[in-house]
Structures are given as structure tokens and as C-alpha cells.
Design an enzyme around this catalytic site. Structure first.
Site, PDB file in Angstrom:
ATOM      1  N   ILE A 156      17.184  11.575 -10.939  1.00  0.00           N
ATOM      2  CA  ILE A 156      18.319  11.722 -10.011  1.00  0.00           C
ATOM      3  C   ILE A 156      18.444  10.461  -9.148  1.00  0.00           C
ATOM      4  CG2 ILE A 156      19.270  13.088  -8.102  1.00  0.00           C
ATOM      5  CD1 ILE A 156      17.913  15.563  -9.438  1.00  0.00           C
ATOM      6  N   ALA A 235      17.673  16.680  -2.029  1.00  0.00           N
ATOM      7  CA  ALA A 235      16.499  17.107  -2.806  1.00  0.00           C
ATOM      8  C   ALA A 235      15.983  18.470  -2.325  1.00  0.00           C
ATOM      9  CB  ALA A 235      15.423  16.036  -2.721  1.00  0.00           C
ATOM     10  N   ARG A 236      15.189  18.467  -1.255  1.00  0.00           N
ATOM     11  CA  ARG A 236      14.689  19.709  -0.663  1.00  0.00           C
ATOM     12  C   ARG A 236      14.560  19.499   0.848  1.00  0.00           C
ATOM     13  NH1 ARG A 236      16.061  21.824  -4.600  1.00  0.00           N
ATOM     14  NH2 ARG A 236      14.894  23.104  -6.074  1.00  0.00           N
ATOM     15  N   ASP A 260      22.384  18.631   2.003  1.00  0.00           N
ATOM     16  CA  ASP A 260      22.778  19.703   1.074  1.00  0.00           C
ATOM     17  C   ASP A 260      21.667  20.755   0.991  1.00  0.00           C
ATOM     18  OD1 ASP A 260      24.531  20.880  -0.881  1.00  0.00           O
ATOM     19  OD2 ASP A 260      23.191  20.165  -2.456  1.00  0.00           O
ATOM     20  N   GLU A 265      16.052  27.653   3.659  1.00  0.00           N
ATOM     21  CA  GLU A 265      17.394  28.050   3.208  1.00  0.00           C
ATOM     22  C   GLU A 265      17.463  29.559   2.983  1.00  0.00           C
ATOM     23  OE1 GLU A 265      18.172  24.136   0.462  1.00  0.00           O
ATOM     24  OE2 GLU A 265      18.756  26.058  -0.355  1.00  0.00           O
ATOM     25  N   HIS A 283      23.835  23.671  -0.304  1.00  0.00           N
ATOM     26  CA  HIS A 283      23.073  23.511  -1.558  1.00  0.00           C
ATOM     27  C   HIS A 283      23.992  23.585  -2.788  1.00  0.00           C
ATOM     28  CE1 HIS A 283      18.795  23.800  -3.343  1.00  0.00           C
ATOM     29  NE2 HIS A 283      19.609  23.197  -4.196  1.00  0.00           N
ATOM     30  N   GLY A 285      24.247  20.973  -4.968  1.00  0.00           N
ATOM     31  CA  GLY A 285      23.852  19.890  -5.878  1.00  0.00           C
ATOM     32  C   GLY A 285      24.204  20.123  -7.338  1.00  0.00           C
ATOM     33  N   SER A 286      23.816  21.266  -7.864  1.00  0.00           N
ATOM     34  CA  SER A 286      24.033  21.496  -9.297  1.00  0.00           C
ATOM     35  C   SER A 286      25.244  22.394  -9.558  1.00  0.00           C
ATOM     36  CB  SER A 286      22.778  22.122  -9.905  1.00  0.00           C
ATOM     37  OG  SER A 286      22.511  23.365  -9.286  1.00  0.00           O
TER      38      SER A 286
HETATM   39  C1  DGY Z   1      17.398  22.390  -8.547  1.00  0.00           C
HETATM   40  O1  DGY Z   1      17.576  22.568  -9.753  1.00  0.00           O
HETATM   41  O2  DGY Z   1      16.291  22.158  -8.088  1.00  0.00           O
HETATM   42  C2  DGY Z   1      18.596  22.502  -7.675  1.00  0.00           C
HETATM   43  O3  DGY Z   1      18.317  22.207  -6.358  1.00  0.00           O
HETATM   44  C3  DGY Z   1      19.175  23.906  -7.806  1.00  0.00           C
HETATM   45  O4  DGY Z   1      20.484  23.895  -7.380  1.00  0.00           O
END
Ligand code: DGY
Length: 317
Positions: A156, A235-236, A260, A265, A283, A285-286
Site C-alpha cells: 500500500i 492503516a490502523r 480513516d 473503532e 474506515h 479504505g477498501s
Molecule cells: C483491511 O483490510 O485491513 C482494511 O482496513 C479493511 O477495510
């Protein structure tokens, strides 16, 4: 036919595929299962298809039935699962790398743009119809010519670097190891975070959450940044010490923040909510149809590969 538990509702096409393969317990109402319910529902299952919202810690792992052989996480991150406890019980844990790289890098760019171009303030003013153009109205920071620090130059991180280059940014990074020239693509390697942060006009956090990266952005390390730096995290949430960050934003040491992801969370530290220089997303991201479909397909493939062969290439423990 093998039995599996799917802990959260998935997209229709993925659920249809699962039903063709296994005797599956789907979560059609997308209820958030308690630990007890997850343990009870999986009692006769050989596999669990879990999500990042399931906290599968040591306590849960130790109470899973002996039947459970694989936990396939519907995510690339797997900080929600105690992988060591799972290994001790011979439970394979898998993740979904690669398929969400582009979508997550796109969200990182959105955070960078939103934070640097004052999107939170701009959106509010536009919605409230409370604005008038002027030469100095909501002046933000320009990306071209600025230095982007990337913390974690994995898949990423590299996808963010590729996009940021197209914006005319100069790329710097820190990683556990320096990358080979073909992966590094002329980005400048920094052996430690202090060195990286000190050249980061903008920092994008793209490393995994580990004991080493927890609270890596803290009171002390915030001092390493140039004045008016921007930080974004796709990321986290674990990587940021929130109180120190909120103080740095209020003191204008940090110009803006884009988030994000959050500690605990879906809670968000209340200190962020009213700061105009913070750009927040929930959140996402995906969260594209293609990526969520591909992620679930890969989580399914992982279980299938494990059931068919006793092993799986996306095993993380
Ligand atoms: C992941 O795949 O770790 C993403 O943060 C989920 O949305």
C-alpha cells in the site's frame, strides 16, 4: 459438506459463492456478534470467515471448539486476531493481501488532499452557503513540490508513492528494510523514523499495527516534524497517541490531520470532532464494490485452499 461461520454480511455474489461451496451460517441481518455468540455459532464449524470488527483475542481462541481449523479474516490487517494463540491451537489464520492495495492507496490520497486543502472547512462552508470567494479564502497547502514521508513501504505504501509522484511530490520512506531499487523507484530511504519525520511535509502512515508501531506518533515524535506538517493515517488507529496529536493540532504544530482509522473503532476520540483542521472518514479504505468483492473472494479462496490442501498461501501465523 464442510460447515463454516461467516461473522458479517458480505456482498450478495460472495454469499452466493459461499453457499455453493459449503454449509454456511451467514449473518443475513449483519448483527454484531458478541464473543459468546461467535463461539457458540462456530461450535460445529471447521472454518470462520471473520471481519475486522470481530475481536478474536486469546480468550475467544481458547474457547473455540476443536473443530475450528481456519479463521479467514476478510481484511489485509489481522490485528483483531491473536495469531499466536491461534497457532498454539493449530488454527490457521489468513488475510487478503494485494486486492485492496489500490482502493486503500486512493483513500490515502483523499486524506492527503482533504487535509492539505482544508476540505472539512470547505465542505461546511459550502453546505451552510456561508462563503464568498476572495484571494485568501481557505488557502491550503499545495502537494506539488512537497515532501511525502511514507511510514511502511509495503504494497500500500508503494501504491501511495506511485500516486503521489504523479502529484509532483518527492518521496521519502522508512521501512524495516531498505527496498531494492526496482521497488524503491528513487524514493529516499530513512533508517529511522526520526529522520523520516524530520523531512515529512506530509506523512502517510501505511505500516501494520504491531507492538513496535503502536503509538509511534506520540508527544516526543511529533516534535521531529517540520512546522506545519500534515499527517494522514489509512492503516490502523493504534499508531497515533490521540491526546498528543490533538494538542499538536490545537497548538498548530501540526497543520492538519487526515484519518480513516481510529483506536477503538467505531469510537472516535471526541477531541478530533470539532477541530477544523481534521479531515475524517469512517474506515472507507477498501470500500469499493470491486475491492470488497475481491477481498471476500480471496477470503473464500483461502478457506477453500486450506480445506483442499491443508495449507494456504495467505497464512499469517
Ligand atoms: C483491511 O483490510 O485491513 C482494511 O482496513 C479493511 O477495510
Amino acid at each position: 459438506m464442510k460447515k463454516i461461520l461467516v461473522t458479517r454480511k458480505l456482498l450478495k455474489s460472495n454469499e452466493e459463492r459461499i453457499l455453493k461451496l459449503w454449509n454456511a451460517k451467514l449473518n443475513l441481518n449483519d448483527e454484531m456478534y458478541s464473543n459468546k455468540k461467535l463461539i457458540d455459532l462456530s461450535i460445529d464449524c471447521e472454518g470462520i470467515l471473520s471481519s475486522i470488527t470481530d475481536a478474536i483475542d486469546e480468550n475467544v481462541i481458547n474457547k473455540l471448539s476443536n473443530k475450528v481449523k481456519i479463521i479467514s479474516n476478510f481484511a489485509v490487517g489481522f490485528g483483531n486476531i491473536d495469531i499466536d494463540a491461534a497457532r498454539k491451537r493449530n488454527i490457521v489464520v489468513t488475510n487478503t493481501p494485494d486486492v485492496l492495495t489500490d482502493a486503500t492507496a486512493e483513500i490515502a490520497m483523499l486524506l492527503i488532499l482533504g487535509a492539505s486543502r482544508r476540505a472539512t472547512e470547505g465542505i461546511k462552508k459550502a453546505r451552510e452557503k456561508n462563503w464568498k470567494w476572495s484571494a485568501d479564502f481557505l488557502i491550503g497547502k499545495q502537494l506539488s513540490g512537497s515532501r511525502l514521508g511514507i511510514l511502511g513501504m509495503g504494497r500500500i505504501g508503494r501504491a501511495v508513492a506511485k500516486r503521489a509522484r504523479a502529484f509532483g511530490m518527492e518521496i521519502h520512506y522508512h521501512n524495516r528494510k531498505k527496498l531494492s531499487p526496482d521497488l524503491e523507484l528513487k524514493a529516499t530511504y530513512h533508517q529511522n523514523v526520526r529522520s523520516l519525520f524530520s523531512v515529512s511535509d506530509i506523512l502517510s502512515i501505511n505500516c501494520p499495527a504491531t507492538k513496535q508501531t503502536k503509538d509511534i506518533i506520540n508527544k516526543e515524535s511529533l516534535e521531529y516534524f517540520p512546522k506545519d506538517a500534515i499527517i494522514v493515517n489509512s492503516a490502523r488507529g493504534d499508531m497515533i497517541e490521540d491526546d498528543a496529536m490533538i494538542k499538536a493540532l490545537k497548538d498548530k504544530k501540526i497543520y492538519a490531520l487526515g484519518l480513516d482509522v481510529y483506536k477503538g473503532e467505531p469510537q472516535i476520540n471526541a477531541g478530533y470532532l470539532n477541530l477544523p483542521n481534521v479531515f475524517l472518514l469512517p474506515h472507507l479504505g477498501s470500500a469499493t464494490k470491486k475491492t470488497r468483492t475481491d477481498m471476500a473472494d480471496l477470503a473464500i479462496d483461502n478457506i477453500k485452499e486450506y480445506f483442499d490442501t491443508g495449507n494456504c498461501k495467505n497464512k499469517v501465523n
